[in-house]
Design a protein around this motif. Structure first.
Motif, PDB file in Angstrom:
ATOM      1  N   ALA A 242      24.986 -24.019 -52.506  1.00  0.00           N
ATOM      2  CA  ALA A 242      26.281 -23.889 -53.195  1.00  0.00           C
ATOM      3  C   ALA A 242      27.370 -23.270 -52.325  1.00  0.00           C
ATOM      4  O   ALA A 242      28.374 -22.780 -52.845  1.00  0.00           O
ATOM      5  N   GLU A 243      27.204 -23.335 -50.989  1.00  0.00           N
ATOM      6  CA  GLU A 243      28.338 -22.849 -50.168  1.00  0.00           C
ATOM      7  C   GLU A 243      29.578 -23.666 -50.524  1.00  0.00           C
ATOM      8  O   GLU A 243      30.673 -23.147 -50.666  1.00  0.00           O
ATOM      9  N   GLN A 245      31.158 -24.991 -53.284  1.00  0.00           N
ATOM     10  CA  GLN A 245      31.090 -24.878 -54.737  1.00  0.00           C
ATOM     11  C   GLN A 245      31.533 -26.177 -55.419  1.00  0.00           C
ATOM     12  O   GLN A 245      31.037 -26.526 -56.493  1.00  0.00           O
ATOM     13  N   LYS A 246      32.418 -26.942 -54.749  1.00  0.00           N
ATOM     14  CA  LYS A 246      32.918 -28.181 -55.365  1.00  0.00           C
ATOM     15  C   LYS A 246      31.817 -29.220 -55.522  1.00  0.00           C
ATOM     16  O   LYS A 246      31.893 -30.103 -56.356  1.00  0.00           O
ATOM     17  N   GLY A 262      23.065 -18.922 -58.117  1.00  0.00           N
ATOM     18  CA  GLY A 262      23.665 -17.663 -57.718  1.00  0.00           C
ATOM     19  C   GLY A 262      22.763 -16.557 -57.238  1.00  0.00           C
ATOM     20  O   GLY A 262      23.255 -15.511 -56.843  1.00  0.00           O
ATOM     21  N   ASP A 270      31.722 -15.914 -54.242  1.00  0.00           N
ATOM     22  CA  ASP A 270      30.754 -16.992 -54.006  1.00  0.00           C
ATOM     23  C   ASP A 270      30.688 -17.955 -55.183  1.00  0.00           C
ATOM     24  O   ASP A 270      30.092 -19.029 -55.077  1.00  0.00           O
ATOM     25  N   CYS A 271      31.229 -17.532 -56.336  1.00  0.00           N
ATOM     26  CA  CYS A 271      31.048 -18.366 -57.539  1.00  0.00           C
ATOM     27  C   CYS A 271      32.321 -18.533 -58.346  1.00  0.00           C
ATOM     28  O   CYS A 271      32.296 -19.107 -59.436  1.00  0.00           O
ATOM     29  N   HIS A 273      34.975 -20.487 -57.993  1.00  0.00           N
ATOM     30  CA  HIS A 273      35.317 -21.894 -58.288  1.00  0.00           C
ATOM     31  C   HIS A 273      34.327 -22.483 -59.277  1.00  0.00           C
ATOM     32  O   HIS A 273      34.701 -23.186 -60.230  1.00  0.00           O
ATOM     33  N   LEU A 274      33.045 -22.184 -59.098  1.00  0.00           N
ATOM     34  CA  LEU A 274      31.998 -22.724 -59.982  1.00  0.00           C
ATOM     35  C   LEU A 274      32.256 -22.290 -61.425  1.00  0.00           C
ATOM     36  O   LEU A 274      32.154 -23.083 -62.355  1.00  0.00           O
TER      37      LEU A 274
END
Ligand SMILES: O=NC(=O)[C@@H](O)[C@H](O)[C@H](O)CO
Ligand SMILES: [Co+2]
Length: 403
Positions: A242-243, A245-246, A262, A270-271, A273-274
């Motif tokens: 998930a580097e 996130q898109k 996560g 790190d999250c 955008h997710l």
């Protein structure tokens, strides 16, 4: 002056597996514990704390939890990352533990009080093949689990992630990484068969979860998520690295299977955008690797705005100190989802006495002030650090892959 930090010690011990624990002591004699364990990189965090953080703690007011968090986060200059955020987490949790003891309150009360009776947990069932995995799921249901993660072996793949066939699963089993071989096509075929069998054997009530463990590309993850839709998983975890996130947009376009991610994240960045694009349903980042209670509270509140729920990582390489703190957080947090619960080894539980308890499919935190977990330092000293690293995976042609 009572709250002045007069000592802070890093305790490395290996009761069943390696753990790093920070113990902070105040002038009044009240102490607090924080988990600082980063599986396979334990000594990096021990040194980060011992050599760079502890000198900054002595003399500070243990009650200034937020200010110490901001000092350690901004003052490091080189922000974020698993080592830094695990070290900050250890300090943060130890200070919340001290605050609870000063106030005579369990941490869930300091956060705003109880939102539920106990935290729904899921256990880890696995088997070398579908039949063995289904038997293992049955055993967890008999133990009263309402939710079970199921992993099964992949034909032609030795040492696939999550398969321990019977004994407790401890992936960091060798001094240097075990090299495993991975095959995606076989995996994509066997997983839908696994969940078809689990629903046939165990019905629709038990919550079923699965951990892809970062091993698929986005379109492969989309295909898997769609292929397991008929079996209504509680979540499909770490479907793709998930580097980017898109990349989860591609999975979301093809499936309604709930997604969780996560455990390897260490900050809200790190999250972000997710979460704000509702690309996931559960955020797994936990207290020990995500900067402690102070940062996880921010992440959970941000997630709540987007109807994303918590699903804390809770493997055996997160110590009972982390589990204790996590359960207080789970008891308070309004947008709670589920808590991972792997059984620690007996020696681990002896080194870390705690008051949380499992019943009715839920883990219940205790009422002791703080997080309710302590450490038997004499016993801890009898388990010297034993260098271990996590496995790696390569494709059949030798290409380095994700484990
Ligand atoms: O969901 N749980 C997991 O993915 C764990 O089993 C991780 O592989 C280990 O905690 C890594 O140290
Ligand atoms: Co996982």
């Amino acid at each position: 002056r009572d709250r002045e930090i007069v000592d802070a010690r890093v305790i490395v011990t290996c009761p069943g597996r390696n753990f790093v624990t920070l113990k902070i002591e105040t002038r009044s004699g009240i102490t607090g514990l924080g988990d600082a364990t980063l599986n396979g990189r334990e000594l990096a965090v021990a040194s980060y704390l011992q050599d760079h953080v502890v000198p900054n703690l002595i003399g500070r007011d243990a009650g200034r939890i937020e200010d110490i968090w901001q000092f350690l986060y901004r003052g490091a200059y080189w922000r974020r990352g698993p080592v830094t955020m695990t070290a900050i987490a250890a300090v943060d949790v130890a200070l919340w533990d001290i605050l609870g003891k000063l106030a005579g309150m369990p941490i869930y009360q300091l956060l705003g009080g109880r939102s539920r009776e106990g935290a729904l947990v899921y256990g880890h069932a696995n088997g070398r093949d579908v039949a063995e995995a289904s038997d293992a799921v049955g055993r967890f249901i008999e133990q009263g689990f309402l939710a079970v993660r199921a992993q099964c072996g992949v034909p032609g793949v030795k040492k696939a992630y999550g398969i321990s066939s019977g004994k407790a699963y401890e992936p960091a089993e060798s001094e240097l990484p075990l090299e495993t071989v991975w095959s995606t096509p076989q995996y994509l075929d066997i997983v839908p068969q696994l969940f078809e069998r689990l629903r046939a054997d165990h019905g629709n009530d038990v919550h079923l979860l699965h951990d892809v463990h970062h091993r698929l590309t986005p379109i492969e993850a989309a295909r898997l998520a769609r292929s397991v839709e008929p079996y209504r998983l509680f979540w499909l975890e770490d479907a793709t690295p998930a580097e980017n996130q898109k990349s989860f947009e591609l999975i979301r376009q093809h499936s309604t299977t709930p997604l969780a991610v996560g455990e390897v994240f260490n900050s809200i960045w790190d999250c972000k955008h997710l979460i704000e694009n509702q690309l996931i349903d559960y955020i797994r980042t936990t207290i020990v690797h995500g900067g402690g209670i102070t940062h996880l509270r921010r992440m959970a509140d941000f997630a709540a705005l987007h109807q994303v729920r918590t699903g804390f990582h809770g493997a055996t390489d997160l110590s009972p100190v982390c589990m204790g703190a996590a359960l207080h957080f789970d008891t308070w947090v309004p947008n709670f989802g589920i808590q991972e619960y792997m059984f620690h080894a007996d020696e681990t539980n002896e080194v870390f006495p705690h008051d949380y308890a499992f019943h009715d499919g839920r883990l219940h935190c205790g009422e002791a002030p703080g997080h309710g977990v302590s450490i038997d330092e004499k016993l801890a000293a009898r388990f010297p650090y034993s260098p271990k690293q996590l496995p790696v995976a390569r494709l059949e042609d030798g290409t380095m892959w994700d484990w």
